[in-house]
Design a protein around this motif. Structure first.
Motif, short mmCIF file in Angstrom:
data_model
loop_
_atom_site.label_atom_id
_atom_site.label_comp_id
_atom_site.label_asym_id
_atom_site.label_seq_id
_atom_site.Cartn_x
_atom_site.Cartn_y
_atom_site.Cartn_z
N ILE A 1 19.07 43.13 11.23
CA ILE A 1 18.73 43.85 10.00
C ILE A 1 17.97 45.14 10.32
N ASP A 2 17.04 45.06 11.26
CA ASP A 2 16.25 46.23 11.65
C ASP A 2 17.12 47.30 12.28
N LYS A 3 18.05 46.88 13.16
CA LYS A 3 18.96 47.84 13.81
C LYS A 3 19.88 48.50 12.80
N ALA A 4 20.32 47.71 11.81
CA ALA A 4 21.22 48.27 10.79
C ALA A 4 20.50 49.32 9.94
N LYS A 5 19.21 49.08 9.63
CA LYS A 5 18.44 50.03 8.84
C LYS A 5 18.19 51.32 9.63
N ARG A 6 18.01 51.18 10.94
CA ARG A 6 17.71 52.35 11.78
C ARG A 6 18.96 52.95 12.41
N ASN A 7 20.15 52.37 12.06
CA ASN A 7 21.43 52.86 12.60
C ASN A 7 21.44 52.89 14.12
N ILE A 8 20.92 51.82 14.71
CA ILE A 8 20.89 51.72 16.17
C ILE A 8 22.08 50.90 16.66
N THR A 9 22.79 51.43 17.61
CA THR A 9 23.92 50.71 18.21
C THR A 9 23.55 50.32 19.64
N VAL A 10 23.62 49.03 19.92
CA VAL A 10 23.27 48.54 21.25
C VAL A 10 24.54 48.22 22.03
N LYS A 11 24.68 48.82 23.20
CA LYS A 11 25.83 48.54 24.05
C LYS A 11 25.56 47.30 24.89
N LYS A 12 26.49 46.32 24.78
CA LYS A 12 26.34 45.08 25.52
C LYS A 12 27.30 45.05 26.71
N LYS A 13 26.89 44.36 27.74
CA LYS A 13 27.76 44.21 28.90
C LYS A 13 29.00 43.40 28.52
N LEU A 14 30.15 43.85 29.03
CA LEU A 14 31.38 43.14 28.73
C LEU A 14 31.46 41.81 29.46
N HIS A 15 30.96 41.75 30.68
CA HIS A 15 31.07 40.54 31.48
C HIS A 15 29.71 40.17 32.06
N VAL A 16 29.20 39.03 31.63
CA VAL A 16 27.97 38.49 32.18
C VAL A 16 28.31 37.18 32.85
N HIS A 17 27.98 37.05 34.13
CA HIS A 17 28.36 35.86 34.89
C HIS A 17 27.15 34.96 35.12
N TYR A 18 27.38 33.65 34.94
CA TYR A 18 26.36 32.64 35.19
C TYR A 18 26.85 31.72 36.30
N TRP A 19 25.98 30.79 36.73
CA TRP A 19 26.35 29.88 37.80
C TRP A 19 27.58 29.05 37.46
N ILE A 20 27.76 28.80 36.17
CA ILE A 20 28.86 27.95 35.75
C ILE A 20 30.23 28.58 36.01
N HIS A 21 30.24 29.92 36.14
CA HIS A 21 31.51 30.61 36.40
C HIS A 21 31.95 30.50 37.85
N GLY A 22 31.07 30.01 38.72
CA GLY A 22 31.43 29.87 40.13
C GLY A 22 31.94 28.50 40.49
N LEU A 23 32.14 27.62 39.50
CA LEU A 23 32.61 26.27 39.77
C LEU A 23 34.08 26.27 40.21
N PRO A 24 34.48 25.26 41.02
CA PRO A 24 35.86 25.22 41.56
C PRO A 24 36.88 24.66 40.56
N LEU A 25 38.11 24.43 41.06
CA LEU A 25 39.23 23.89 40.29
C LEU A 25 39.53 24.75 39.06
N ARG A 26 39.94 25.97 39.34
CA ARG A 26 40.27 26.88 38.24
C ARG A 26 41.65 26.56 37.67
N MET A 27 41.80 26.85 36.40
CA MET A 27 43.04 26.56 35.69
C MET A 27 43.34 27.70 34.72
N ARG A 28 44.64 27.96 34.50
CA ARG A 28 45.02 29.01 33.56
C ARG A 28 45.16 28.44 32.15
N PHE A 29 44.64 29.21 31.20
CA PHE A 29 44.76 28.85 29.79
C PHE A 29 45.51 29.99 29.09
#
Length: 359
Positions: free
Chosen positions: A137-165
């Motif tokens: 609400i505060d950002k909308a009132k002040r017309n502030i746009t926050v740029k977020k990172k497109l890809h944030v990686h955590y430990w869970i993304h390094g787990l094995p046995l990958r599969m395609r969805f």
């Protein structure tokens, strides 16, 4: 006017339950989160023992999840492969949660555990939602746009046995959705909630699924988790009350449809802050009842077998003599109501479109 619940063994006002479940359903449809974390505490406030409130709200969530999932199936906005992997973890987590539930029920502490779980969960979620919504609400009132990172990686993304969805266009370790499902299933078994408030953000920010596939897939997972929770509670404890389930399901399904319509027209930034405040208030009320007003919860009037009508006596006999089939019946009852509501909504929507074309 009061109605006696033969399984929960308490008197309730059906109008109160219908209105509360409808209001919670509106909030669920409006914000895209399950209403179990609100409806279960409300049932406790109405005098229904926590163990029964958890079980019956899980059955209610099953019906609303089936209704919503059917709608997304008809729109083809559901990733079955991803949902099925999450369900695997959900079943494991649910089984573990029921084991913990059984342990605390055996030592007579389950009501306290449920109340404390809600107290802490609602306090944490309400605080996070309030901070986030006030920031937006505060950002909308002040017309502030926050740029977020497109890809944030955590430990869970390094787990094995990958599969395609293919549906979600992802290449992900199968352990990621399994771990998330395990957490959701455990919480659902203890608290009688669908776990959407954990599952939805996890699918968006951790699994990184396309947003349009998240609601339908979340509801798909919730169906299976709720089925397991409902059946185990019914079979092990005989705590599902068909009269209570009917009132909850009717109110919730109507409320969800209204909430989804409102969600298409209303900017929910300010309303989200109000929801957060409501969660905090409910959490405080649960804390008060847990530590200072136990006699209110435990003081509900009960009836003897002589006061029971034929239908109530039938429910008790069915539950006691055939718990396995009673559990299956409650599940099918919720599923039929959920599917029926989805097709009725589709029929009405198509009818409106046809009328609009003709005019």
């Amino acid at each position: 006017m009061e109605v006696f619940l033969p399984i929960a063994q308490v008197f309730v006002n059906p109008i109160e339950i219908l209105l509360l479940s409808a209001i919670v359903g509106v909030l669920s449809g409006l914000f895209g989160v399950g209403g179990g974390f609100l409806m279960t505490p409300f049932l406790i406030f109405l005098g229904i023992p926590p163990a029964y409130a958890v079980a019956n709200e899980a059955n209610n969530i099953l019906a609303t999840s089936v209704s919503g999932s059917t709608t997304h199936y008809l729109k083809n906005t559901l990733d079955y492969k991803m949902g099925s992997i999450i369900v695997v973890g959900g079943v494991i987590g649910t089984s573990l949660g029921i084991y913990i539930f059984t342990y605390f029920k055996g030592i007579g502490k389950i009501d306290t555990v449920i109340s404390l779980a809600y107290m802490y969960i609602l306090a944490i979620i309400g605080t996070l939602m309030l901070v986030e919504s006030l920031g937006e609400i505060d950002k909308a009132k002040r017309n502030i746009t926050v740029k977020k990172k497109l890809h944030v990686h955590y430990w869970i993304h390094g787990l094995p046995l990958r599969m395609r969805f293919p549906k979600s266009k992802l290449y992900e370790s199968i352990f990621t959705p399994i771990i998330i499902g395990l957490l959701v299933g455990f919480i659902a078994a203890i608290m009688g909630i669908g776990g959407a408030f954990i599952l939805v953000p996890a699918m968006i920010y951790i699994i990184k699924m396309p947003t349009k596939l998240v609601p339908g897939t979340s509801l798909f997972v919730t169906i299976f988790v709720s089925v397991v929770v409902t059946f185990l509670h019914s079979f092990n404890y005989g705590s599902i009350d068909l009269l209570l389930v009917l009132m909850l399901v009717v109110g919730s399904i109507i409320g969800v449809q209204v909430g989804q319509k409102l969600g298409e027209k209303i900017d929910s930034s300010g309303l989200r802050a109000l929801l957060a405040i409501l969660l905090l208030i409910v959490g405080i009320a649960i804390a008060y009842d847990t530590f200072f007003a136990d006699q209110i919860i435990n003081g509900s009037a009960k009836a003897t077998s002589a006061n029971l009508n034929i239908f109530s006596q039938f429910i008790i006999d069915f539950s006691n003599e055939m718990p396995f089939f009673y559990g299956l019946f409650t599940i099918m009852f919720a599923i039929i109501l959920g599917v029926g509501a989805a097709f009725i909504r589709r029929f009405i929507s198509n009818l409106r479109k046809n009328l609009a074309v003709k005019t």
